[in-house]
Design a protein around this motif. Structure first.
Motif, mmCIF file in Angstrom:
data_model
loop_
_atom_site.group_PDB
_atom_site.id
_atom_site.type_symbol
_atom_site.label_atom_id
_atom_site.label_comp_id
_atom_site.label_asym_id
_atom_site.label_seq_id
_atom_site.Cartn_x
_atom_site.Cartn_y
_atom_site.Cartn_z
ATOM 1 N N LEU A 132 0.831 -1.191 0.000
ATOM 2 C CA LEU A 132 0.000 0.000 0.000
ATOM 3 C C LEU A 132 0.868 1.243 0.000
ATOM 4 C CD1 LEU A 132 -2.622 -0.985 2.723
ATOM 5 C CD2 LEU A 132 -2.914 -1.077 0.247
ATOM 6 N N ASN A 133 0.462 2.237 -0.742
ATOM 7 C CA ASN A 133 1.122 3.535 -0.706
ATOM 8 C C ASN A 133 0.258 4.449 0.148
ATOM 9 O OD1 ASN A 133 3.247 2.844 -2.448
ATOM 10 N ND2 ASN A 133 1.940 3.153 -4.221
ATOM 11 N N ILE A 134 0.702 4.690 1.374
ATOM 12 C CA ILE A 134 -0.071 5.510 2.295
ATOM 13 C C ILE A 134 0.495 6.918 2.291
ATOM 14 C CG2 ILE A 134 -0.734 5.829 4.700
ATOM 15 C CD1 ILE A 134 -0.588 2.806 5.031
ATOM 16 N N LYS A 135 -0.388 7.882 2.071
ATOM 17 C CA LYS A 135 0.026 9.282 2.086
ATOM 18 C C LYS A 135 0.184 9.732 3.535
ATOM 19 C CE LYS A 135 -2.446 10.096 -2.183
ATOM 20 N NZ LYS A 135 -3.645 10.633 -2.798
ATOM 21 N N PRO A 136 1.104 10.658 3.774
ATOM 22 C CA PRO A 136 1.339 11.120 5.149
ATOM 23 C C PRO A 136 0.076 11.628 5.847
ATOM 24 C CG PRO A 136 3.066 11.920 3.709
ATOM 25 C CD PRO A 136 2.041 11.262 2.827
#
Length: 98
Positions: free
Chosen positions: A17-21
């Motif tokens: 998963l690419n989790i945004k800050p």
């Protein structure tokens, strides 16, 4: 159980998963709530309860897999917008390299 940034990053990596800050704080809170709920299940007395492999005792009622002709070619092609004597005709979707 409290989910920290390191645990969240590890789970995100494993799940690809690419989790945004800006999403991290909410995800940490949600995961903590989920794990707290799951931890509450430990309070239940499950002595004498057999583990389940299925939720019901229902058995699939499957038909026999017997090949048989159900429709003839003429009936199958009857409503086709374009066809020859045996096949549907469809527009060409692949380009040939010249």
């Amino acid at each position: 159980m409290e989910v920290d940034k390191e645990s969240l990053a590890k789970v995100a990596h494993l799940a690809r998963l690419n989790i945004k800050p800006e999403q991290e704080e909410k995800l940490q809170k949600d995961m903590t709530e989920i794990l707290t709920w799951v931890d509450k299940l430990k309070e239940l007395d499950t002595d004498g309860v057999a583990p389940l492999t299925h939720m019901t005792n229902e058995v699939n009622a499957l038909r026999s897999d017997i090949a048989k002709k159900t429709i003839n070619t003429d009936a199958g092609l009857k409503n086709a917008p374009d066809h020859d004597d045996q096949f549907f005709k469809v527009p060409n979707v692949m380009k040939r390299n010249a």
